[in-house]
Design a protein around this motif. Structure first.
Motif, PDB file in Angstrom:
ATOM      1  N   LEU A 294       0.806  -1.224   0.000  1.00 45.61           N
ATOM      2  CA  LEU A 294       0.000   0.000   0.000  1.00 45.61           C
ATOM      3  C   LEU A 294       0.839   1.273   0.000  1.00 45.61           C
ATOM      4  N   ASN A 295       2.154   1.144   0.080  1.00 47.53           N
ATOM      5  CA  ASN A 295       3.000   2.342   0.158  1.00 47.53           C
ATOM      6  C   ASN A 295       2.813   3.272  -1.038  1.00 47.53           C
ATOM      7  N   THR A 296       2.535   2.700  -2.212  1.00 51.36           N
ATOM      8  CA  THR A 296       2.367   3.543  -3.401  1.00 51.36           C
ATOM      9  C   THR A 296       1.056   4.329  -3.364  1.00 51.36           C
ATOM     10  N   LEU A 297       0.115   3.932  -2.485  1.00 51.85           N
ATOM     11  CA  LEU A 297      -1.175   4.607  -2.397  1.00 51.85           C
ATOM     12  C   LEU A 297      -1.208   5.680  -1.319  1.00 51.85           C
ATOM     13  N   LYS A 298      -0.347   5.592  -0.328  1.00 48.29           N
ATOM     14  CA  LYS A 298      -0.470   6.452   0.844  1.00 48.29           C
ATOM     15  C   LYS A 298      -0.137   7.917   0.562  1.00 48.29           C
ATOM     16  N   ASP A 299       0.572   8.164  -0.524  1.00 44.72           N
ATOM     17  CA  ASP A 299       0.850   9.553  -0.900  1.00 44.72           C
ATOM     18  C   ASP A 299      -0.279  10.146  -1.751  1.00 44.72           C
ATOM     19  N   ASP A 300      -1.221   9.319  -2.135  1.00 40.99           N
ATOM     20  CA  ASP A 300      -2.368   9.771  -2.923  1.00 40.99           C
ATOM     21  C   ASP A 300      -3.426  10.318  -1.960  1.00 40.99           C
ATOM     22  N   PRO A 301      -3.953  11.536  -2.189  1.00 40.62           N
ATOM     23  CA  PRO A 301      -4.966  12.127  -1.282  1.00 40.62           C
ATOM     24  C   PRO A 301      -6.178  11.225  -1.079  1.00 40.62           C
ATOM     25  N   ARG A 302      -6.466  10.369  -2.046  1.00 36.08           N
ATOM     26  CA  ARG A 302      -7.638   9.509  -1.936  1.00 36.08           C
ATOM     27  C   ARG A 302      -7.528   8.519  -0.768  1.00 36.08           C
ATOM     28  N   PHE A 303      -6.304   8.186  -0.392  1.00 38.97           N
ATOM     29  CA  PHE A 303      -6.127   7.228   0.705  1.00 38.97           C
ATOM     30  C   PHE A 303      -6.630   7.833   2.022  1.00 38.97           C
ATOM     31  N   GLU A 304      -6.194   9.065   2.310  1.00 42.57           N
ATOM     32  CA  GLU A 304      -6.646   9.722   3.534  1.00 42.57           C
ATOM     33  C   GLU A 304      -8.149   9.981   3.487  1.00 42.57           C
ATOM     34  N   GLN A 305      -8.651  10.392   2.309  1.00 45.69           N
ATOM     35  CA  GLN A 305     -10.085  10.651   2.179  1.00 45.69           C
ATOM     36  C   GLN A 305     -10.902   9.383   2.439  1.00 45.69           C
ATOM     37  N   MET A 306     -10.380   8.250   1.972  1.00 48.86           N
ATOM     38  CA  MET A 306     -11.067   6.974   2.175  1.00 48.86           C
ATOM     39  C   MET A 306     -11.145   6.637   3.666  1.00 48.86           C
TER      40      MET A 306
ATOM     41  N   ARG B  36     -11.024   8.745   6.253  1.00 52.00           N
ATOM     42  CA  ARG B  36     -11.891   9.684   6.959  1.00 52.00           C
ATOM     43  C   ARG B  36     -13.367   9.406   6.652  1.00 52.00           C
ATOM     44  N   ARG B  37     -13.655   8.957   5.448  1.00 53.60           N
ATOM     45  CA  ARG B  37     -15.034   8.634   5.078  1.00 53.60           C
ATOM     46  C   ARG B  37     -15.609   7.537   5.964  1.00 53.60           C
ATOM     47  N   HIS B  38     -14.730   6.691   6.431  1.00 52.86           N
ATOM     48  CA  HIS B  38     -15.180   5.569   7.263  1.00 52.86           C
ATOM     49  C   HIS B  38     -14.993   5.852   8.751  1.00 52.86           C
ATOM     50  N   GLU B  39     -14.970   7.146   9.094  1.00 53.26           N
ATOM     51  CA  GLU B  39     -14.989   7.622  10.477  1.00 53.26           C
ATOM     52  C   GLU B  39     -13.828   7.074  11.309  1.00 53.26           C
ATOM     53  N   ILE B  40     -12.707   6.899  10.676  1.00 48.94           N
ATOM     54  CA  ILE B  40     -11.505   6.525  11.412  1.00 48.94           C
ATOM     55  C   ILE B  40     -10.954   7.791  12.059  1.00 48.94           C
ATOM     56  N   THR B  41     -10.593   7.712  13.327  1.00 54.50           N
ATOM     57  CA  THR B  41     -10.185   8.903  14.075  1.00 54.50           C
ATOM     58  C   THR B  41      -8.952   9.559  13.467  1.00 54.50           C
ATOM     59  N   LYS B  42      -8.822  10.858  13.751  1.00 53.20           N
ATOM     60  CA  LYS B  42      -7.727  11.642  13.179  1.00 53.20           C
ATOM     61  C   LYS B  42      -6.366  11.076  13.567  1.00 53.20           C
ATOM     62  N   SER B  43      -6.221  10.710  14.837  1.00 53.24           N
ATOM     63  CA  SER B  43      -4.928  10.187  15.286  1.00 53.24           C
ATOM     64  C   SER B  43      -4.602   8.864  14.601  1.00 53.24           C
ATOM     65  N   LEU B  44      -5.630   8.034  14.386  1.00 49.63           N
ATOM     66  CA  LEU B  44      -5.395   6.756  13.731  1.00 49.63           C
ATOM     67  C   LEU B  44      -5.109   6.958  12.246  1.00 49.63           C
ATOM     68  N   VAL B  45      -5.786   7.907  11.622  1.00 43.10           N
ATOM     69  CA  VAL B  45      -5.510   8.205  10.210  1.00 43.10           C
ATOM     70  C   VAL B  45      -4.056   8.608  10.051  1.00 43.10           C
ATOM     71  N   SER B  46      -3.586   9.429  10.965  1.00 45.71           N
ATOM     72  CA  SER B  46      -2.193   9.874  10.915  1.00 45.71           C
ATOM     73  C   SER B  46      -1.235   8.693  11.001  1.00 45.71           C
ATOM     74  N   GLU B  47      -1.593   7.729  11.835  1.00 43.93           N
ATOM     75  CA  GLU B  47      -0.739   6.544  11.993  1.00 43.93           C
ATOM     76  C   GLU B  47      -0.799   5.654  10.756  1.00 43.93           C
ATOM     77  N   LEU B  48      -1.996   5.526  10.163  1.00 44.51           N
ATOM     78  CA  LEU B  48      -2.157   4.645   9.009  1.00 44.51           C
ATOM     79  C   LEU B  48      -1.519   5.217   7.744  1.00 44.51           C
ATOM     80  N   LEU B  49      -1.308   6.499   7.743  1.00 48.21           N
ATOM     81  CA  LEU B  49      -0.674   7.111   6.568  1.00 48.21           C
ATOM     82  C   LEU B  49       0.835   6.891   6.531  1.00 48.21           C
ATOM     83  N   LYS B  50       1.409   6.412   7.631  1.00 52.58           N
ATOM     84  CA  LYS B  50       2.854   6.174   7.666  1.00 52.58           C
ATOM     85  C   LYS B  50       3.198   4.973   6.790  1.00 52.58           C
ATOM     86  N   HIS B  51       4.374   5.015   6.207  1.00 58.38           N
ATOM     87  CA  HIS B  51       4.879   3.849   5.468  1.00 58.38           C
ATOM     88  C   HIS B  51       6.394   3.839   5.541  1.00 58.38           C
ATOM     89  N   ASP B  52       6.941   2.627   5.376  1.00 60.32           N
ATOM     90  CA  ASP B  52       8.401   2.452   5.502  1.00 60.32           C
ATOM     91  C   ASP B  52       9.077   2.565   4.148  1.00 60.32           C
TER      92      ASP B  52
END
Length: 665
Positions: free
Chosen positions: A635-647, A649-665
């Motif tokens: 999923l690393n190639t998707l996390k820089d795409d704005p659609r990933f964060e929008q997806m 947030r649409r599913h009511e994932i908390t802000k702090s968790l969204v921030s964590e899920l956007l990380k990639h190695d």
């Protein structure tokens, strides 16, 4: 057979202790099966006389018909135990008749204090010696004349005999005390025991009705022995596979990775229960201790106490602080309730839909027989939750969770110190989407029973879902240490190492899981993925190909191959396999992770539009886990795409968790 309580037989370097039912060779226990021991005892009791084969068989198997080969086998095992074939022979075969014990035997009667009773006659008999009343042999020579200097007065003789008697008594007293602590002295040396497996006791009933009772007895001993410090006891889930089948104790111990095994038999006749157990070293196969216990069935809990206390003494175990009450704790005094509980436990460990349904039935019956049986309520709650995890669908999920909550609340009302109740509470809170309460429940379960592999395993999964990967690995590693051949533990530990990019460790534990069950597809998929990310594409293809040939996992194997092809530039082959997977989305081989795997494979190909379509489906249907969104490298190639964060947030994932899920190695 009528054993002579308090009788010892000595011959050559051996001592046969009748009351303790064991054979010693220079203070070391020689392991003998019950019938082999009885065979030796009968031969010794008739030392110097021929015992015909049919007489021996009648004495050894009075109520059974057995073939002569059973006796021949016993004699063979005896000769092996006595290491015949050297200079000394103990058992002589009399052709066409039977057997004779030919070695000189000393009989020692021991009094109630465990010391030799010198009022009893010490006999030595040998087939080569004439009877006491036989005439003296004739001789043409005169008897030798005694030197007067060697002749003693009667007083001196009395003093000498008294001194010898005192010395003999002192020696036998010392040897008796030594015998009482033989097991401890053996285990205090370099062979100190660090781990034990209590194997399901074998039923001696011809109809096998005691199979569940044998497993229940093992489980009770496991629970009691888990209260001791610096001592690992394998959980019931590890030993259940031996229930109801023949096995070699030492091989089972080696397979379970323990120093010792406790093996034995159980016989339930009328209102009596007899248990015979033996502690065996897996290093050299020596028997370190054995015991026989006989109680009324209604006193089976006293019997469990007796075995655990004796075993603890032999192993020189120290109770953990404040655990004395736990050691002597009886969860029920109702034999009928206990019998139903052991049946429930047997099926609970099977984990199939049919077995979980039966487990619920028996745990429910146990609570009806004893409404104060807290442990039965705890296991009832746990089983209800497991029906959701294993998709058994016994009832609608809402009803299952309601019944689970009622049962776990009742268990805690009755006994708030049950680790099993908190382990059930943890999984219940997980399904109620209360991750914090779930973690607290698992922590409490571990506090109550630090040796619970199940509690460590579930807590590790809870930590992983909260993206605390290092802590999850720590807890899962502890679970693996406690239960090293657990299929789910090794599989999950391999997955954790896969997430942390420790591919060699992921390969190691995935292989361990496959050693337990070569047909477990999830472990094989993890192994293929570890090879893949390590750059070993050929090895990955080999593992995924095996999955494509395995019923129930063919589709998973094809998606694995699609991932390898996508990463190695074989885009057309990857797309072909993806199209096949999408066509089978409603087939019997469909599995929960299918939408997520399709989406992540499209991400590797570079088709982001299709990737987001399938990831949306995965999140909508709750068929994706947080740790997959965080740690899956595809999923690393998707996390820089704005659609990933929008997806997210649409599913009511908390802000702090969204921030964590956007990380990639």
């Amino acid at each position: 057979m009528n054993e002579k309580a308090g009788t010892l037989y000595e011959f050559g370097p051996f001592r046969l202790d009748v009351s303790e039912h064991r054979l010693l060779h220079r203070q070391e226990i020689v392991p003998l099966g019950p019938k082999v021991f009885e065979t030796l005892l009968v031969l010794i009791e008739h030392s110097g006389h021929v015992l015909q084969k049919n007489e021996l068989m009648t004495r050894l198997w009075p109520d059974s018909f057995v073939e002569e080969s059973s006796l021949t086998q016993n004699i063979s095992l005896l000769r092996k135990a006595l290491s015949e074939g050297g200079e000394q022979q103990f058992i002589q075969t009399v052709p066409k008749l039977g057997y004779r014990f030919v070695a000189p035997v000393k009989v020692i009667e021991v009094n109630g204090n465990g010391t030799p009773d010198h009022a009893a006659v010490l006999e030595e008999h040998s087939p080569d010696e004439p009877p006491a009343d036989a005439p003296l042999p004739r001789s043409d020579t005169h008897p030798p004349r005694l030197d007067r200097s060697l002749m003693l007065s009667s007083g001196a003789i009395l003093l000498l005999l008294t001194t010898i008697a005192v010395a003999i008594a002192a020696v036998y007293l010392w040897r008796t005390k030594t015998r009482a602590t033989e097991g401890a002295s053996i285990l205090a040396s370099e062979q100190r025991v660090r781990s034990l497996a209590v194997l399901p006791l074998k039923s001696l009933a011809t109809n096998g009705n005691d199979e569940f009772l044998g497993l229940g007895m093992a489980d009770a001993l496991i629970v009691k022995l888990s209260n001791f410090e610096q001592f690992n006891v394998r959980p019931t889930s590890s030993v259940i596979k031996y229930a109801g089948r023949e096995f070699d104790s030492r091989s089972a111990g080696t397979e379970l990775g323990v120093d010792t095994v406790l093996d034995g038999t159980i016989q339930h006749v009328g209102d009596r229960v007899r248990v015979t157990v033996m502690l065996l070293s897996t290093r050299d196969g020596k028997a370190l201790w054995s015991g026989k216990f006989d109680e009324r069935f209604t006193d089976i809990f006293t019997l469990q106490d007796s075995i655990s206390e004796k075993l603890a003494g032999v192993l020189q175990l120290q109770l953990a602080k404040g655990k004395q009450a736990e050691l002597n704790k009886h969860f029920t005094e109702n034999a009928e309730a206990y019998s139903d509980y052991t049946m429930g436990l047997y099926f609970w460990n099977k984990r199939t839909k049919e077995a979980l349904t039966k487990a619920i039935e028996y745990f429910q019956k146990a609570t009806e027989a004893d409404p104060n049986y807290a442990l039965a309520y705890a296991m009832l709650a746990d089983t209800y939750c497991l029906t959701i995890f294993y998709e058994a669908n016994v009832l609608p999920s809402e009803e299952v969770l309601r019944r689970a909550e009622d049962a776990v609340v009742r268990a805690r009302q009755l006994d708030d110190t049950l680790a099993e109740a908190y382990a059930a509470m943890g999984i219940l809170k997980t399904y109620q989407n209360d991750a914090g309460a779930a973690a607290e429940s698992y922590q409490r379960a571990i506090e109550l029973n630090p040796n619970s592999a199940m509690a460590h395993n579930r807590y590790a999964y809870s930590l992983l879902s909260r993206l605390q990967l290092d802590d999850a690995i720590r807890e899962m590693s502890r679970a693996q240490e406690l239960d090293p051949i657990s299929l789910p533990v090794n599989t999950m530990l391999g997955a954790c190492f896969l997430h942390s990019r420790q591919y060699d460790e992921a390969i190691k534990y995935s292989k361990l899981a496959l050693e337990v069950d070569p047909q477990f597809g999830v472990a094989r998929f993890n192994l293929g993925e570890a090879y893949e990310w390590k750059g070993l594409h050929d090895e990955a293809v080999a593992e995924y190909t095996k999955l494509t040939e395995q019923p129930g996992f063919r589709l998973l194997g094809k998606l694995g191959l699609a991932l390898v092809y996508a990463r190695s530039g074989r885009q057309d082959e990857a797309r072909r396999l993806l199209a096949e997977a999408k066509r089978k989305i409603t087939s019997d081989e469909t599995f929960l992770e299918l939408p997520f795997l399709i989406g992540s494979t499209y991400a590797v190909i570079g088709d982001k539009d299709e990737a987001f379509v399938w990831l949306e489906k995965a999140i909508e249907t709750l068929h994706v886990r947080r740790h997959d969104l965080r740690y899956n490298r595809a999923l690393n190639t998707l996390k820089d795409d704005p659609r990933f964060e929008q997806m997210l947030r649409r599913h009511e994932i908390t802000k702090s968790l969204v921030s964590e899920l956007l990380k990639h190695d």
